[in-house]
Scaffold this active site. Structure first.
Site, PDB file in Angstrom:
ATOM      1  N   ASP A  14       0.817  -1.209   0.000  1.00  0.00           N
ATOM      2  CA  ASP A  14       0.000   0.000   0.000  1.00  0.00           C
ATOM      3  C   ASP A  14       0.861   1.275   0.000  1.00  0.00           C
ATOM      4  OD1 ASP A  14      -2.410   1.228  -0.094  1.00  0.00           O
ATOM      5  OD2 ASP A  14      -2.864   1.026   2.038  1.00  0.00           O
ATOM      6  N   GLY A  15       0.316   2.321  -0.601  1.00  0.00           N
ATOM      7  CA  GLY A  15       0.981   3.629  -0.536  1.00  0.00           C
ATOM      8  C   GLY A  15       1.660   4.060  -1.824  1.00  0.00           C
ATOM      9  N   TRP A  19       2.898   7.855  -2.616  1.00  0.00           N
ATOM     10  CA  TRP A  19       4.343   8.005  -2.885  1.00  0.00           C
ATOM     11  C   TRP A  19       4.538   8.846  -4.148  1.00  0.00           C
ATOM     12  CZ3 TRP A  19       7.746   6.979  -6.828  1.00  0.00           C
ATOM     13  CH2 TRP A  19       9.103   6.884  -6.506  1.00  0.00           C
ATOM     14  N   HIS A  31       2.848   3.293  -8.903  1.00  0.00           N
ATOM     15  CA  HIS A  31       2.705   1.831  -9.068  1.00  0.00           C
ATOM     16  C   HIS A  31       3.935   1.247  -9.769  1.00  0.00           C
ATOM     17  CE1 HIS A  31      -1.244   1.962  -7.468  1.00  0.00           C
ATOM     18  NE2 HIS A  31      -1.789   2.598  -8.481  1.00  0.00           N
ATOM     19  N   GLU A  61     -11.798  -4.773  -5.132  1.00  0.00           N
ATOM     20  CA  GLU A  61     -12.292  -3.402  -4.895  1.00  0.00           C
ATOM     21  C   GLU A  61     -11.587  -2.392  -5.818  1.00  0.00           C
ATOM     22  OE1 GLU A  61     -11.474  -5.459  -2.219  1.00  0.00           O
ATOM     23  OE2 GLU A  61     -13.604  -5.871  -1.880  1.00  0.00           O
ATOM     24  N   LEU A 125      11.318 -20.809  -4.582  1.00  0.00           N
ATOM     25  CA  LEU A 125      10.443 -19.792  -3.964  1.00  0.00           C
ATOM     26  C   LEU A 125       9.140 -19.721  -4.753  1.00  0.00           C
ATOM     27  CD1 LEU A 125       9.947 -17.166  -2.164  1.00  0.00           C
ATOM     28  CD2 LEU A 125      10.999 -15.890  -4.031  1.00  0.00           C
ATOM     29  N   ILE A 189      -7.195  -5.084   7.457  1.00  0.00           N
ATOM     30  CA  ILE A 189      -6.920  -6.295   6.683  1.00  0.00           C
ATOM     31  C   ILE A 189      -7.491  -6.171   5.256  1.00  0.00           C
ATOM     32  CG2 ILE A 189      -8.889  -7.771   7.356  1.00  0.00           C
ATOM     33  CD1 ILE A 189      -5.258  -8.959   7.494  1.00  0.00           C
TER      34      ILE A 189
HETATM   35  C1  FPP Z   1      -1.996  -0.019  -3.300  1.00  0.00           C
HETATM   36  O1  FPP Z   1      -1.482   1.302  -3.236  1.00  0.00           O
HETATM   37  C2  FPP Z   1      -1.344  -0.722  -4.362  1.00  0.00           C
HETATM   38  C3  FPP Z   1      -1.993  -1.256  -5.440  1.00  0.00           C
HETATM   39  C4  FPP Z   1      -3.441  -1.174  -5.625  1.00  0.00           C
HETATM   40  C5  FPP Z   1      -1.247  -1.910  -6.514  1.00  0.00           C
HETATM   41  C6  FPP Z   1      -0.006  -2.621  -6.095  1.00  0.00           C
HETATM   42  C7  FPP Z   1       0.702  -3.012  -7.318  1.00  0.00           C
HETATM   43  C8  FPP Z   1       2.041  -3.040  -7.455  1.00  0.00           C
HETATM   44  C9  FPP Z   1       3.008  -2.718  -6.373  1.00  0.00           C
HETATM   45  C10 FPP Z   1       2.642  -3.443  -8.734  1.00  0.00           C
HETATM   46  C11 FPP Z   1       1.978  -4.652  -9.284  1.00  0.00           C
HETATM   47  C12 FPP Z   1       2.760  -5.205 -10.324  1.00  0.00           C
HETATM   48  C13 FPP Z   1       2.709  -6.495 -10.700  1.00  0.00           C
HETATM   49  C14 FPP Z   1       3.661  -6.921 -11.698  1.00  0.00           C
HETATM   50  C15 FPP Z   1       1.790  -7.504 -10.179  1.00  0.00           C
HETATM   51  P1  FPP Z   1      -2.488   2.488  -3.464  1.00  0.00           P
HETATM   52  O2  FPP Z   1      -2.655   2.719  -4.903  1.00  0.00           O
HETATM   53  O3  FPP Z   1      -3.767   2.181  -2.727  1.00  0.00           O
HETATM   54  O4  FPP Z   1      -1.744   3.680  -2.815  1.00  0.00           O
HETATM   55  P2  FPP Z   1      -2.422   4.802  -1.933  1.00  0.00           P
HETATM   56  O5  FPP Z   1      -2.911   4.131  -0.679  1.00  0.00           O
HETATM   57  O6  FPP Z   1      -1.285   5.722  -1.673  1.00  0.00           O
HETATM   58  O7  FPP Z   1      -3.522   5.422  -2.733  1.00  0.00           O
END
Ligand code: FPP
Length: 231
Positions: A14-15, A19, A31, A61, A125, A189
């Protein structure tokens, strides 16, 4: 690093959006930075001898996000899996997916299926991507599959126990997570591994996922090990 390395760590990444915003970038650039961090964490997991790493990449979601962001989040796994496939083979990494694969756009589905099938005999892994995953969605699918198997007389009501339910989950065959890490400051969660998290240790950090690193991963493991000594 003192103490034992757990078998399975699951991370709620998350984040990313915040960021990006903090740096005057777009959420999608956040992302992308998250996907680079993910690469490092997979390498770190290999190095420390973790057996299973689950990464929450897209929740059921997340479809309500702006269409451009959804599209980016669906393009990323396809690009990532296609590019990293030789590396997964070289490092004996098996890719698994937990989630409703059929609900993914066709290019994402294709890349996912290819990565799963080509890495299926690797075993150093397991990297398990939770993709189009929701805990409630998963439990509903379990109920439907069990009812359908009862109807087809494959099983009876008396057969239903925890072990049987485990075999109907997306995570069938995987051990339950020892630790669930959530980055980004929220301490919820959020529909992640609702059944599987029953005995997991939870560990939270304010660090946004793109800034997550091996030091924090080891800190999580060490702090959880200390909790266990106190028990
Ligand atoms: C949540 O942060 C993160 C996501 C919804 C996406 C996570 C995805 C990746 C780290 C890359 C995925 C890549 C592959 C190859 C599977 P957020 O968008 O909710 O951030 P925020 O809380 O700051 O809004």
């Amino acid at each position: 690093m003192e103490g034992t390395i757990p078998t399975h760590i699951a991370i709620m990444m998350d984040g990313n959006g915040r960021w990006g915003k903090q740096r005057g970038l777009t959420r999608s650039q956040g992302h992308y930075a998250g996907s680079k961090t993910m690469e490092n964490i997979i390498k770190d997991s290999l190095e420390i001898g973790l057996k299973v790493l689950t990464l929450y990449a897209f929740s059921t979601e997340n479809w309500t996000r702006p269409p451009k962001e959804v599209q980016y989040l669906m393009d990323l796994p396809a690009k990532f899996l296609n590019t990293k496939l030789p590396d997964f083979m070289e490092n004996d990494i098996k890719i698994c997916i937990s989630g409703d694969i059929e609900g993914l756009p066709s290019h994402t589905k294709k890349a996912v299926k290819k990565a799963v099938s080509e890495t299926k005999n690797n075993n150093k892994l397991i990297v398990n991507f939770a993709l189009n995953y929701g805990g409630r969605h998963e439990l509903i699918s379990v109920v439907k599959k069990i009812l359908s198997d009862i109807q087809d007389t494959k099983i009876t009501i008396e057969n239903i126990d925890e072990q049987l339910v485990n075999t109907y989950l997306y995570t069938s065959g995987l051990p339950e997570p020892d630790i669930i890490i959530r980055t980004g400051g929220e301490q919820r969660i959020s529909n992640f591994l609702l059944w599987q998290s029953s005995k997991s240790e939870l560990w939270f950090t304010d660090t946004y996922f793109p800034d997550f690193n091996k030091k924090l991963l080891l800190q999580a493991i060490e702090e959880v090990n200390k909790r266990k000594i106190k028990e």
